[in-house]
Scaffold this motif. Sequence first.
Motif, short mmCIF file in Angstrom:
data_model
loop_
_atom_site.label_atom_id
_atom_site.label_comp_id
_atom_site.label_asym_id
_atom_site.label_seq_id
_atom_site.Cartn_x
_atom_site.Cartn_y
_atom_site.Cartn_z
N THR A 34 24.29 14.97 -14.72
CA THR A 34 23.22 15.85 -14.24
C THR A 34 22.25 16.13 -15.37
N VAL A 38 18.57 15.50 -14.51
CA VAL A 38 17.62 16.62 -14.47
C VAL A 38 16.85 16.65 -15.78
N VAL A 273 25.80 15.03 -8.30
CA VAL A 273 24.68 14.85 -9.23
C VAL A 273 23.35 14.74 -8.47
N SER A 274 23.35 13.96 -7.39
CA SER A 274 22.10 13.78 -6.64
C SER A 274 21.63 15.09 -6.01
N MET A 276 22.25 18.16 -7.01
CA MET A 276 21.73 19.08 -8.03
C MET A 276 20.36 18.64 -8.52
N ASP A 277 20.23 17.35 -8.70
CA ASP A 277 18.95 16.83 -9.19
C ASP A 277 17.83 17.13 -8.20
#
Length: 469
Positions: A34, A38, A273-274, A276-277
């Motif tokens: 992340t 990010v 991860v996706s 949160m991004d």
Amino acid sequence: MNTSSSANAKGANNQDSAKRGMWSSRLAFILAATGSAVGLGNIWKFPYITGENGGGAFVLVYLLCIAAVGLPIMMAEVLIGRRGGHSPVKSVRLITEHDRANPAWRWMAAVAVLAAFLILSFYSVIGGWAMSYVGTAATGQLAGQSADQIGAIFTDLLGSPVSLLLWHTVFMALVMLVVAKGVRFGIERAVTILMPALFVLLLLLVGYAMTTGFFGQAVAFLFQPDFSKLTTAGVLIALGHAFFTLSLGMAIMMAYGSYLPKNVSIAKTSIAVSVMDTGVALLAGLAIFPIVFANGLEPGAGPGLIFQTLPLAFGQMPMGSLFGTLFFVLLVFAAWTSGISLLEPLVEWLEERKGMNRMVSTLSAGIACWALGIASILSLNLWSGFAPLGMFSMFEGKTIFDLLDFFTANILLPLGGLLVAVFAGWIMSREALERELAMSPGAFSLWYRVLRYFAPVAVAVVFIYNLIA
Ligand code: PFF
């Protein structure tokens, strides 16, 4: 999951991988991945390309690209890295040997490493802008300023090669410092604290944006699609940005995946991860656009958008200098963790291939990247009229900086992603994929189909259409 019986390409190299260190937990990998995903892409680039491409329809295409193309490819990339267990180039080579595929596939990883290097050269310059704004906010220079005055601060910064060079140098030095210390003790420590802090601060800013009275307008701008505003170039930009923001097509998820313990679910991790991004990008949009509309600014203002909108808000809100400073500090951290991930693949490759130790490989890669960054700095001022490929109409007026951005985000990344999809979907053994993913048969077959058919075709169509259109 049974590691010892899985005939993975790592073969006899388990000791080696122990020496390389592993993420200490699934959470650590999620945070590091992340941390890579990010970055400036979410907070700086997403809002401004959304503004330039008319809002809602673009956002919708972008979200589709993340879910239907980005996520499946991220899973493939992490999988390749974990199965190979080495640097991206070596992992791909080992897999081709094991699965009896053409060794030329290792070039896929080499191109990706090159792309990461090119991106870092200008990414660091923008990271430098963010650093310079830490000082601007902390010294109270934003307080009570008008939109024009705030705009002038930005123009002055871009007009000064010396300040830009200074900040670019500091940024690169920070990146090198962490990379030199290695994955576990450098990257992991940094992201564990910083990512959650960034999230909280963004929420606070969205809270402030709600008080401007223009929140509804911003929501409509971001989420009400008006397809008449969408161009085919916009679709390519959305696709390219999906790769950029998820750090795909650059062998980074491969490099990080190689440190991922075998018992961790690749699918769940990639989804986390996706999500949160994407969450951070949308929050950034919700924080920025109300301020744009409240101050009569232009959503399509381009790369300066966040540096001209958010400072206005900080100048007006209570304790604005404090929040402003904090925001830019966190932006620097977000950029930093991404910058680290951009340098890591090349360093890993130099260590493995050229037998350099970590310090020497970090220094060589970092200094080369720093030197290339100077071309981007000069593109913003002394060379702003220099368009090296200006004789082609599609590159008219594009400076070196613009070209690096265009070439990496719109060409190299989609191409890298396409190759990953084809490699995992068509070249690697299906059995190995099933073993690494350890998903239910239904979920696996959905992923496998998307990866083999949908993702490559979608990328190829958008890509080729834009080349010939
Ligand atoms: N994903 C990062 C961002 O959105 O800022 C940038 C980035 C990092 C791109 C690492 C590519 C990459 F490999």
